[in-house]
Write an enzyme that holds these catalytic residues in place. Structure first.
Site, PDB file in Angstrom:
ATOM      1  N   ASP A  96      -0.614 -12.778   0.960  1.00  0.00           N
ATOM      2  CA  ASP A  96      -0.355 -11.393   0.882  1.00  0.00           C
ATOM      3  C   ASP A  96      -1.468 -10.689   1.525  1.00  0.00           C
ATOM      4  O   ASP A  96      -2.774 -11.104   1.253  1.00  0.00           O
ATOM      5  CB  ASP A  96      -0.646 -10.772  -0.485  1.00  0.00           C
ATOM      6  CG  ASP A  96      -0.168  -9.434  -0.715  1.00  0.00           C
ATOM      7  OD1 ASP A  96      -0.239  -8.529   0.283  1.00  0.00           O
ATOM      8  OD2 ASP A  96       0.133  -8.839  -1.890  1.00  0.00           O
ATOM      9  N   ASP A 101      10.552   0.911   3.346  1.00  0.00           N
ATOM     10  CA  ASP A 101      10.102  -0.434   2.807  1.00  0.00           C
ATOM     11  C   ASP A 101      11.413  -1.113   2.861  1.00  0.00           C
ATOM     12  O   ASP A 101      12.608  -1.023   2.786  1.00  0.00           O
ATOM     13  CB  ASP A 101      10.056  -0.131   1.291  1.00  0.00           C
ATOM     14  CG  ASP A 101       9.557  -1.452   0.480  1.00  0.00           C
ATOM     15  OD1 ASP A 101       9.875  -2.536   1.032  1.00  0.00           O
ATOM     16  OD2 ASP A 101       9.012  -1.277  -0.630  1.00  0.00           O
TER      17      ASP A 101
END
Length: 712
Positions: free
Chosen positions: A407, A61
């Protein structure tokens, strides 16, 4: 309908695989942001290590939280032994070194690097090889993570350390990957195809370049660059092999397990369904679904008191040295119902932006000038609910408002209870005051248009290549595959440009962007600059090809045969009385201007600001602080924020029971989804304290591994 391998209990992760070389298992943990991926992956890794398996946990991440979860610094890109857990090592991927090695692999195009010398080197330089090298050197955001992941996997799977400088990480029986939130992870999974396509075309181009240089050298002289080109091709092939190995591993059910993590909320259920479907489409094996934050309806008020005390300890940071304390922060309760639809969102807005918080938001709500607001933060902290409620408040106050989700794992339609799946701008009904419109960006049409523009630059009259030669089309063809992430930016910029031109038949004086979780959003914010540089270099490359033949005078006929687009006056150089620039070039310049306008808009503090959303946990506040500092480095204004999900001191009787009742239907839907996708479900309770460090993670591991699965 999802297709997945036969279900096995979560404890199967402790067992060896069945295929060749499967004594080592790879476990990827992913899902919607904020559902406990890092805690779950860390707890899994601790349990694996405690059973005697040599284990490495790796965070991919870009907004790392692994160090926060372990309460130990594991940054730096190399494995670090985890205190208190003998068989566990951890690392947060650092991408810079991998990118440097990749850039070295794709180098060798610059005229000086080939070592021809003399006129032959000058000819190649004028043909634009240096500009082409600049394009390759311009690594798209997001590719760095894939490069680091592919390199890490190459060494943990037993590849010999090579001249690229990759360190050996062999010997681990389990490698656990703490992945980015859903949308970013799916982009990462799409990168191998893009990179393989790119590298394959670069290798093919180098082969043609070698043949062309041979002809050119025979006429103009110079040294033989064959060895250098072949060495560069070998470096590229090594990267292609790494990427191919990554793709194979991700779909090898004997070696790889993908564990999906969710929570019992309607938005999270929808995202779990999308993720499971996408993983199945890509052939990634999934056998397990972890459902975190399950509330026991029989819990006592003491349970809430402990959660409140934990939140209070973290909130003290906002009154101390935390940079977040400089922002005007609205503090919202942990609602005992899921706030979806216009009327619940109006209630959220009344709590967040009116009443005691009105002064902090008044200038943004009352300003008669156009305003552009991006809402973001760590996944799962309520970004979509916050952005939707802010847009509802804008519209209620009389501002014509456009709400856009960037998103890739969209939840905006779910929050508004409005179908936004078409990708078109849709009016949201039920708002009094002014018009509210919303859309979830769809990328296919915008990306196809961009590909046509790039392809058109190489096919217009000045840049065509002959059938035998090497022309601009060979260079432009390399970028036929658009890097993952560019698509969202292209679609967003198009919508914003249309909105600013009032192309929807209405002038929007408020535009709210519901962004992806932190790491993905920071990538998106760097893409306008990436595309601006790419287009500039591509246009310079085009110009080089247009002018090369004229500059070289007597060499024009030779270049026409060797490089295409040259001799015989068939489109090599641009004559003095050349017509206006080709349509494709004009349109690409218009697109570039659109990128530059978006970049300027993002950095205009009078118009644009970023609103940070967080919750009162250590991991969320740490990430919010890092996001704030990064946005300030990018020159993006941040003035306000929202702290969600706070337990109030005066909660009414039955509060916990109502929370549990709201989760019950979502849990049933997750059970149904798991049955259809042939995965096991493991429920984990909503702990009354944040589980960090090896000792806290062991408690979570007990919930993951010791409780029997609820479905099979």
């Amino acid at each position: 309908r999802c297709v997945a391998p036969a279900a096995t209990p979560l404890a199967s992760l402790l067992e060896p695989g069945t295929g060749q070389g499967a004594a080592q298992r790879l476990i990827l943990v992913g899902g919607k942001g904020g559902v406990g991926k890092t805690s779950s992956s860390s707890a899994i890794a601790v349990r694996l290590a405690d059973t005697g398996l040599s284990t490495l946990i790796v965070s991919t991440d870009p907004a790392h939280s692994l160090s926060d979860a372990l309460m130990q610094d594991v940054s730096g890109g190399s494995p670090v032994g985890v205190a208190g857990c003998e068989n566990l090592q951890a690392m947060e991927v650092e991408t810079a070194d991998a990118v440097d090695r990749f850039r070295a692999a794709v180098s060798g195009f610059r005229a000086a690097d080939l070592g021809l010398g003399g006129l032959a080197e000058e000819v190649l330089g004028q043909l634009g090889l240096d500009e082409f090298a600049d394009i390759l050197d311009n690594v798209p955001p997001g590719l760095d993570e894939l490069l680091a992941l592919a390199e890490t996997l190459a060494v943990v799977r037993g590849a010999e350390p090579d001249s690229d400088g990759a360190a050996s990480l062999t010997g681990f029986e389990r490698v656990v990957f703490d992945t980015a939130p859903t949308g970013h992870t799916l982009r990462l999974l799409a990168f191998p195809e893009f990179l393989d396509n790119l590298l394959g075309k670069v290798v093919a181009l180098k082969a043609r370049l070698l043949a062309a240089i041979g002809l050119l050298k025979g006429v103009l002289g110079g040294n033989d660059p064959t060895d250098k080109i072949e060495a560069a091709v070998a470096r590229l092939q090594r990267w292609r092999d790494r990427v191919a190995s990554l793709r194979e591993l991700l779909t090898d059910e004997d070696v790889t397990d993908f564990v999906v993590v969710g929570i019992p909320s309607r938005l999270a259920v929808a995202e779990c369904a999308r993720l499971l479907s996408a993983l199945a489409d890509q052939g990634v094996p999934v056998s397990h679904l972890i459902v975190n934050q399950v509330v026991d309806g029989a819990s006592s008020t003491a349970y809430l008191d402990r959660i409140r005390a934990e939140q209070g300890r973290e909130l003290k940071r906002l009154d101390g040295s935390s940079p977040l304390g400089e922002l005007a922060l609205s503090r919202l309760p942990f609602f005992d119902l899921e706030m979806r639809g216009v009327f619940p969102l109006q209630y959220v807005a009344s709590q967040a932006f009116r009443g005691t918080n009105a002064d902090a938001w008044e200038d943004l709500l009352a300003d008669q000038k156009d305003r552009f607001v991006l809402v973001g933060g760590k996944g799962g902290v309520g970004k979509t609910t916050t952005s939707a409620s802010l847009a509802v408040q804008f519209a209620t106050d009389g501002h014509s408002t456009l709400l856009v989700s960037t998103d890739p794992a969209h939840s905006l339609g779910d929050a508004l209870e409005t179908d936004l799946s078409s990708g078109e701008v849709v009016r949201v009904e039920g708002v009094a005051g002014a018009s509210l419109y919303a859309c979830e960006v769809k990328v296919d049409d915008a990306v196809a248009e961009f590909k046509r523009l790039v392809g058109g630059v190489s096919s217009d009259e000045g840049g065509a290549a002959s059938a035998q030669g090497l022309g601009l089309s060979d260079f432009a063809d390399i970028f036929d595959a658009v890097p993952p992430g560019v698509d969202e930016l292209i679609a967003l910029s198009k919508i914003v440009a249309l909105a600013q031109r009032d192309a929807y038949g209405i002038h929007f004086d408020r535009v709210v962007i519901d962004t992806a979780p932190t790491g993905h959003t920071l990538r998106l914010l760097t893409f306008p600059d990436f595309l601006d540089r790419f287009i500039t270099r591509l246009l310079v490359l085009r110009s080089r090809f247009d002018g090369a033949a004229n500059m070289l005078g007597g060499a024009q006929q030779l270049l026409g045969k060797v490089f295409g687009g040259g001799g015989g006056g068939g489109g090599g150089g641009a004559p003095a009385d050349a017509p206006d620039e080709p349509t494709a070039v004009t349109k690409l310049k218009e697109f570039q201007a659109q990128m530059q306008a978006l970049q300027a808009l993002l950095h205009d503090p009078e118009t644009t600001e970023f609103c940070i959303v967080t919750i009162a946990t250590a991991l969320s506040l740490n990430e919010a602080e890092r996001l704030l500092l990064e946005l300030r480095r990018e020159g993006i204004a941040v003035r306000r924020g929202v702290v969600n999900r706070l337990i109030a001191t005066d909660v009414a009787d039955g509060y916990v029971a109502r929370l549990a009742n709201g989760q019950r239907q979502c849990l049933a839907e997750l059970d149904d989804l798991a049955a259809r996708c042939a995965v096991d479900v493991t429920q984990v309770p909503y702990f009354d304290t944040e589980l960090r460090s090896v000792y806290g993670l062991r408690a979570m591991g007990s919930a993951l591994f010791d409780a029997p699965p609820l479905s099979s």
